[in-house]
Design a protein around this motif. Structure first.
Motif, PDB file in Angstrom:
ATOM      1  N   VAL B  39      10.478  -3.536  -7.847  1.00  0.00           N
ATOM      2  CA  VAL B  39      10.296  -3.650  -6.394  1.00  0.00           C
ATOM      3  C   VAL B  39       9.065  -2.848  -5.946  1.00  0.00           C
ATOM      4  O   VAL B  39       8.261  -3.329  -5.141  1.00  0.00           O
ATOM      5  N   THR B  40       8.885  -1.652  -6.511  1.00  0.00           N
ATOM      6  CA  THR B  40       7.730  -0.831  -6.117  1.00  0.00           C
ATOM      7  C   THR B  40       6.430  -1.518  -6.534  1.00  0.00           C
ATOM      8  O   THR B  40       5.484  -1.599  -5.749  1.00  0.00           O
ATOM      9  N   THR B  41       6.397  -2.017  -7.758  1.00  0.00           N
ATOM     10  CA  THR B  41       5.184  -2.688  -8.229  1.00  0.00           C
ATOM     11  C   THR B  41       4.903  -3.923  -7.369  1.00  0.00           C
ATOM     12  O   THR B  41       3.759  -4.157  -6.961  1.00  0.00           O
ATOM     13  N   GLY B  42       5.944  -4.687  -7.111  1.00  0.00           N
ATOM     14  CA  GLY B  42       5.780  -5.883  -6.287  1.00  0.00           C
ATOM     15  C   GLY B  42       5.242  -5.544  -4.917  1.00  0.00           C
ATOM     16  O   GLY B  42       4.305  -6.191  -4.422  1.00  0.00           O
ATOM     17  N   GLU B  43       5.813  -4.519  -4.317  1.00  0.00           N
ATOM     18  CA  GLU B  43       5.378  -4.120  -2.977  1.00  0.00           C
ATOM     19  C   GLU B  43       3.922  -3.623  -3.001  1.00  0.00           C
ATOM     20  O   GLU B  43       3.137  -3.928  -2.116  1.00  0.00           O
ATOM     21  N   TYR B  44       3.598  -2.889  -4.064  1.00  0.00           N
ATOM     22  CA  TYR B  44       2.240  -2.355  -4.185  1.00  0.00           C
ATOM     23  C   TYR B  44       1.232  -3.493  -4.302  1.00  0.00           C
ATOM     24  O   TYR B  44       0.215  -3.531  -3.611  1.00  0.00           O
ATOM     25  N   ALA B 407       8.155   6.967 -12.002  1.00  0.00           N
ATOM     26  CA  ALA B 407       7.229   7.479 -13.018  1.00  0.00           C
ATOM     27  C   ALA B 407       6.632   6.317 -13.818  1.00  0.00           C
ATOM     28  O   ALA B 407       5.427   6.313 -14.110  1.00  0.00           O
ATOM     29  N   ALA B 408       7.483   5.332 -14.124  1.00  0.00           N
ATOM     30  CA  ALA B 408       6.996   4.180 -14.899  1.00  0.00           C
ATOM     31  C   ALA B 408       5.930   3.415 -14.122  1.00  0.00           C
ATOM     32  O   ALA B 408       4.904   3.004 -14.682  1.00  0.00           O
ATOM     33  N   VAL B 409       6.166   3.258 -12.811  1.00  0.00           N
ATOM     34  CA  VAL B 409       5.181   2.551 -11.976  1.00  0.00           C
ATOM     35  C   VAL B 409       3.854   3.314 -11.968  1.00  0.00           C
ATOM     36  O   VAL B 409       2.781   2.719 -12.118  1.00  0.00           O
ATOM     37  N   GLN B 410       3.948   4.652 -11.822  1.00  0.00           N
ATOM     38  CA  GLN B 410       2.709   5.450 -11.786  1.00  0.00           C
ATOM     39  C   GLN B 410       1.962   5.312 -13.111  1.00  0.00           C
ATOM     40  O   GLN B 410       0.740   5.223 -13.139  1.00  0.00           O
ATOM     41  N   ALA B 411       2.729   5.287 -14.207  1.00  0.00           N
ATOM     42  CA  ALA B 411       2.089   5.173 -15.522  1.00  0.00           C
ATOM     43  C   ALA B 411       1.349   3.844 -15.632  1.00  0.00           C
ATOM     44  O   ALA B 411       0.205   3.791 -16.094  1.00  0.00           O
ATOM     45  N   VAL B 412       2.007   2.768 -15.161  1.00  0.00           N
ATOM     46  CA  VAL B 412       1.374   1.444 -15.229  1.00  0.00           C
ATOM     47  C   VAL B 412       0.124   1.410 -14.344  1.00  0.00           C
ATOM     48  O   VAL B 412      -0.943   0.945 -14.759  1.00  0.00           O
ATOM     49  N   LEU B 413       0.247   1.947 -13.125  1.00  0.00           N
ATOM     50  CA  LEU B 413      -0.891   1.931 -12.200  1.00  0.00           C
ATOM     51  C   LEU B 413      -2.031   2.806 -12.723  1.00  0.00           C
ATOM     52  O   LEU B 413      -3.199   2.466 -12.561  1.00  0.00           O
ATOM     53  N   PHE B 414      -1.669   3.918 -13.351  1.00  0.00           N
ATOM     54  CA  PHE B 414      -2.688   4.809 -13.903  1.00  0.00           C
ATOM     55  C   PHE B 414      -3.442   4.090 -15.020  1.00  0.00           C
ATOM     56  O   PHE B 414      -4.672   4.101 -15.079  1.00  0.00           O
ATOM     57  N   PHE B 415      -2.681   3.408 -15.877  1.00  0.00           N
ATOM     58  CA  PHE B 415      -3.279   2.662 -16.977  1.00  0.00           C
ATOM     59  C   PHE B 415      -4.201   1.558 -16.426  1.00  0.00           C
ATOM     60  O   PHE B 415      -5.330   1.391 -16.876  1.00  0.00           O
ATOM     61  N   LEU B 416      -3.706   0.836 -15.405  1.00  0.00           N
ATOM     62  CA  LEU B 416      -4.504  -0.246 -14.811  1.00  0.00           C
ATOM     63  C   LEU B 416      -5.758   0.304 -14.137  1.00  0.00           C
ATOM     64  O   LEU B 416      -6.826  -0.302 -14.213  1.00  0.00           O
ATOM     65  N   SER B 417      -5.604   1.456 -13.467  1.00  0.00           N
ATOM     66  CA  SER B 417      -6.754   2.019 -12.761  1.00  0.00           C
ATOM     67  C   SER B 417      -7.846   2.413 -13.747  1.00  0.00           C
ATOM     68  O   SER B 417      -9.030   2.265 -13.464  1.00  0.00           O
ATOM     69  N   ILE B 418      -7.432   2.871 -14.944  1.00  0.00           N
ATOM     70  CA  ILE B 418      -8.437   3.210 -15.973  1.00  0.00           C
ATOM     71  C   ILE B 418      -9.092   1.927 -16.472  1.00  0.00           C
ATOM     72  O   ILE B 418     -10.305   1.825 -16.575  1.00  0.00           O
ATOM     73  N   LYS B 419      -8.250   0.925 -16.736  1.00  0.00           N
ATOM     74  CA  LYS B 419      -8.760  -0.343 -17.258  1.00  0.00           C
ATOM     75  C   LYS B 419      -9.703  -1.015 -16.265  1.00  0.00           C
ATOM     76  O   LYS B 419     -10.710  -1.613 -16.638  1.00  0.00           O
ATOM     77  N   MET B 420      -9.348  -0.947 -14.980  1.00  0.00           N
ATOM     78  CA  MET B 420     -10.129  -1.656 -13.956  1.00  0.00           C
ATOM     79  C   MET B 420     -11.144  -0.748 -13.279  1.00  0.00           C
ATOM     80  O   MET B 420     -11.782  -1.157 -12.309  1.00  0.00           O
ATOM     81  N   ASN B 421     -11.250   0.468 -13.798  1.00  0.00           N
ATOM     82  CA  ASN B 421     -12.220   1.416 -13.253  1.00  0.00           C
ATOM     83  C   ASN B 421     -12.065   1.589 -11.739  1.00  0.00           C
ATOM     84  O   ASN B 421     -13.033   1.546 -10.986  1.00  0.00           O
ATOM     85  N   GLU B 425      -3.934   5.282  -7.349  1.00  0.00           N
ATOM     86  CA  GLU B 425      -3.208   5.509  -6.091  1.00  0.00           C
ATOM     87  C   GLU B 425      -1.739   5.662  -6.399  1.00  0.00           C
ATOM     88  O   GLU B 425      -1.157   4.844  -7.109  1.00  0.00           O
ATOM     89  N   PHE B 426      -1.105   6.703  -5.859  1.00  0.00           N
ATOM     90  CA  PHE B 426       0.325   6.910  -6.062  1.00  0.00           C
ATOM     91  C   PHE B 426       1.091   5.858  -5.250  1.00  0.00           C
ATOM     92  O   PHE B 426       0.780   5.637  -4.080  1.00  0.00           O
ATOM     93  N   ALA B 427       2.011   5.186  -5.886  1.00  0.00           N
ATOM     94  CA  ALA B 427       2.782   4.160  -5.166  1.00  0.00           C
ATOM     95  C   ALA B 427       4.257   4.526  -5.153  1.00  0.00           C
ATOM     96  O   ALA B 427       4.846   4.770  -6.202  1.00  0.00           O
ATOM     97  N   LEU B 428       4.817   4.625  -3.993  1.00  0.00           N
ATOM     98  CA  LEU B 428       6.259   4.868  -3.869  1.00  0.00           C
ATOM     99  C   LEU B 428       6.788   3.973  -2.754  1.00  0.00           C
ATOM    100  O   LEU B 428       6.287   4.014  -1.630  1.00  0.00           O
ATOM    101  N   SER B 429       7.744   3.149  -3.109  1.00  0.00           N
ATOM    102  CA  SER B 429       8.305   2.253  -2.110  1.00  0.00           C
ATOM    103  C   SER B 429       9.558   2.894  -1.503  1.00  0.00           C
ATOM    104  O   SER B 429      10.548   3.116  -2.205  1.00  0.00           O
ATOM    105  N   LEU B 430       9.499   3.196  -0.226  1.00  0.00           N
ATOM    106  CA  LEU B 430      10.668   3.778   0.449  1.00  0.00           C
ATOM    107  C   LEU B 430      11.804   2.766   0.475  1.00  0.00           C
ATOM    108  O   LEU B 430      12.963   3.119   0.325  1.00  0.00           O
TER     109      LEU B 430
END
Lengths: 246, 467
Positions: B39-44, B407-421, B425-430
């Motif tokens: 849900v967090t990834t989808g919302e992001y 934490a898993a979402v942040q890890a995925v986003l961190f990995f993507l941010s490195i890949k996509m240069n 961004e920290f993502a947390l879905s309330l």
């Protein structure tokens, strides 16, 4: 009737054992008055345990009526019956039946917590009762850390927690050695004599039953004898009640 | 029995069999973490994609002139062999219109190319109708009469070479109305200022062009050359945020200037000078609360009237990104819901684990239930103890699941941010956090309900007899 705490009126208890119906109690009518020390005796299979469950309001009769302090238990709501039972009857079981995960103090506190007694008052009372049974130094011990006799004393303290009018003891010395058994009986005797508690003891041991004032003998689900025990209490009994706090 | 006491007994039950409690909790953790992560990834990504699409126009309505294609089967029947190999459709139309008769070519045995005469029954579009349609001041006047419209911006677009620091780079210039454009643009300014009315010989650059277009970074107030003319950089737009932020710069225009200056700029051989007061497109922004769909309809109707066209001969189209954004949003939401449903199955498995644990616990505690009932506990007390027990298990599982999922979402986003240069961004879905907490408690309660009810309804005499 004023002094009657529990009254059985033509009580039947029938169990279905497969295809067969077994009448554990047959048309039993009996009264337990305030301040009595009664022993329900009889051989195995005579209906003692069934009678004990009904006296303790743990079960309801198949036929007939049981009155606890004048109220028909069959008509009471479950929660009302539980509350009435909690306030009126204290149980001492053969196998102690303490909650293994709780300390001696927590076990004694439990009935007080169930009755929603104020925490401070409850703790004070529980500690006093544990002191009364000589376990002041064992209040934080769990049942597994206590001997059989000590567990049974915790059980008595728990039975007394809500200051019930009736103490219902089911083979209370059954799992104890003779010395500890005598100690326990002395304790019950003192509660009857000094505190004015009503004691109903279920036992198959006639030797133990001699300490009770009234004998109710059961056979095949019927009361075959109900009378005062004329035999004097065993003079050998020394009331070796451990020292208690003032 | 007081709630605090019930909770204490329930907690002691959880602690009394730690291994079993933790194994049950792990089941809930997996379910909640999966739901949370999805849900967090989808919302992001929904937010990212929406923002990116809004960067291309967002809720503005764009009107673009377009030559109509009145092609029907009856009017335009061209043999495959004729159209085949022709360039674009318009080119093909022009070629065909020069010959009223066409034939399919074939090479004879003698090697001569013969044209088999064949009379075509097909009609073709008149060459006049293929003339390029334009948007003009007249259209702006028409639009001004629509009350729902707040801003009207005219765009004149043109591609040309930008010279800076001895380098030449082909850029796409967007001429805009300097008085309106700053009000409707969805991008922020990083340095300098936006265009303003009365500006001359000034430009605003996209972040990507200013920083990465040339070897040397173009800075504020530096001069750049377009078709031999000098322009001063008065503003540099901010970089698009998030993982997809770079896409706006990649596909959007990279240089903005007052539209009047484009007319004089476009005078080279490749691109003929654009007729003054004709526009590539007109952007319209509605007042807040205006009915979007009816306004689009009104724009279409009024422009048809003023341009004297009908539905079939319409020489413009009204484009709105809002619908596209809504569709993308719906698509992502649908995908997220589907994946969350799949993850929800693992949560269901976790909840059966709780139910199983609770049933086992009730069996184990049967005698204790009997003891408690004998000393005065009500059915309600017993039920609440077991319900609290299962709710505790699921709540602990829920909280750990939320932390792990986040934490898993942040890890995925961190990995993507490195890949996509791109910046991380920290993502947390309330919403996801709330749902996960709520669901975990509900799952615990539902899973514990039947065992708790069974426990509470045990007859004390039977429970005491249980070994």
């Amino acid at each position: 009737m004023e002094n009657t705490l529990i009254a059985f009126r033509n009580v039947w208890k029938t169990y279905q054992m497969g295809e067969v119906q077994v009448n554990a109690l047959k048309a039993v009518s009996v009264k337990f008055r305030k301040g009595e020390f009664a022993a329900i005796v009889g051989p195995s299979g005579s209906g003692k345990s069934t009678m004990m469950n009904l006296v303790g309001c743990l079960d309801i009769p198949t036929k007939g009526e049981i009155f606890l302090k004048g109220r028909n238990i069959a008509w009471l709501e479950e929660s009302d019956l539980a509350a009435l039972r909690g306030r009126t009857i204290g149980f001492v079981f053969q196998q102690y039946n303490l909650i293994p995960g709780m300390t001696a103090l927590e076990n004694v506190l439990l009935p007080l917590e169930i009755q929603e007694i104020d925490d401070g008052v409850a703790e004070k009372r529980a500690k006093k009762l544990l002191a009364l049974v000589g376990l002041s130094d064992k209040i934080q011990h769990k049942p597994s850390q206590l001997s059989g006799g000590q567990q049974q004393r915790v059980s008595i303290a728990r039975a007394l927690a809500c200051n019930p009018e009736i103490i219902l003891a089911d083979e209370p010395t059954g799992a104890l050695d003779s010395v500890t058994g005598k100690e326990l009986l002395a304790m019950l005797h003192r509660l009857w004599k000094e505190e004015g508690k009503t004691i109903v003891m279920v036992t198959h041991d006639l030797h133990l039953a001699r300490y009770a004032r009234r004998h109710i003998e059961l056979k095949d689900g019927k009361i075959v004898r109900d009378g005062i025990n004329e035999e004097k209490l065993d003079p050998e009994i020394h009331y070796e009640v451990p020292e208690t706090e003032a | 029995m007081k709630t605090g006491k019930i909770l204490r007994i329930a907690l002691s039950m959880v602690k009394s069999n730690k291994l079993r409690s933790w194994l049950t909790i792990i089941g809930v953790i997996i379910g909640i973490a999966s739901v949370m992560a999805i849900v967090t990834t989808g919302e992001y990504f929904e937010k990212e994609v929406t923002e990116t699409l809004e960067g291309f126009g967002g809720d503005t309505i764009t009107i673009v002139a377009s030559t109509p294609f009145q092609i029907t089967d009856e009017e335009f029947m061209v043999e495959d062999s004729v159209v085949e190999g022709s360039g674009d459709l318009e080119e093909g139309l022009e070629e065909n219109s020069e010959n009223s008769e066409v034939g399919s070519g074939m090479i004879t045995e003698a090697g001569e190319y013969e044209v088999e005469a064949k009379t075509s029954t097909a009609d073709y579009l008149e060459p006049e109708s293929a003339e390029e349609a334009e948007l003009t001041k007249m259209d702006v006047f028409t639009l001004r009469r629509i009350p729902a419209i707040e801003y009207i911006n005219v765009n004149v677009e043109h591609g040309t070479e930008l010279q800076f620091g001895g380098e030449n780079v082909w850029v796409w210039i967007k001429g805009v109305d300097p008085a309106v454009w700053p009000r409707i643009i969805k991008k922020d300014l990083e340095q300098g200022r936006m265009l303003k009315a009365g500006d001359r010989n000034v430009v605003v650059l996209s972040n990507e062009l200013a920083k990465e277009g040339f070897q040397k970074e173009i800075r504020l107030n530096q001069m750049i050359m377009l078709n031999g003319r000098s322009y001063r950089v008065v503003g540099i737009l901010a970089e698009g945020g998030g993982l997809l932020g770079g896409l706006t710069g990649l596909f959007g225009s990279s240089l903005y200037m007052p539209y009047q200056e484009i007319y004089s700029l476009s005078s080279d051989e490749d691109s003929p000078e654009r007729e003054r007061d004709t526009y590539s497109s007109i952007e319209v922004k509605l007042y807040k609360g205006a009915d979007y769909n009816s306004s689009i309809q009104e724009i279409e109707n009024k422009l048809r009237l003023s341009r004297r066209v009908n539905e079939n001969t319409q020489d413009f189209y009204v484009n709105s990104n809002k619908e596209a954004i809504e569709n993308v949003r719906k698509l992502i939401n649908g995908l997220t819901a589907f994946l969350a449903f799949i993850a929800g199955i693992s949560l269901l498995v976790g909840s059966t684990g709780i139910a199983n644990t609770m049933f086992t616990s009730v069996l184990e505690k049967t005698k204790e239930i009997g003891i408690m009932k004998a000393i005065g506990a009500r059915n309600r007390d017993i039920m609440l103890i077991f319900l609290c027990n299962s709710a505790m298990i699921s709540l602990v599982g829920g909280i750990i699941g939320i932390l792990l999922g986040t934490a898993a979402v942040q890890a995925v986003l961190f990995f993507l941010s490195i890949k996509m240069n791109a910046p991380f961004e920290f993502a947390l879905s309330l919403k996801a956090t709330f749902i996960a907490t709520f669901v975990s408690i509900i799952v615990g309660l539902i899973a514990g309900l039947v065992p708790a009810k069974n426990a509470s309804e045990l007859k004390p005499v039977d429970a005491l007899r249980y070994e």
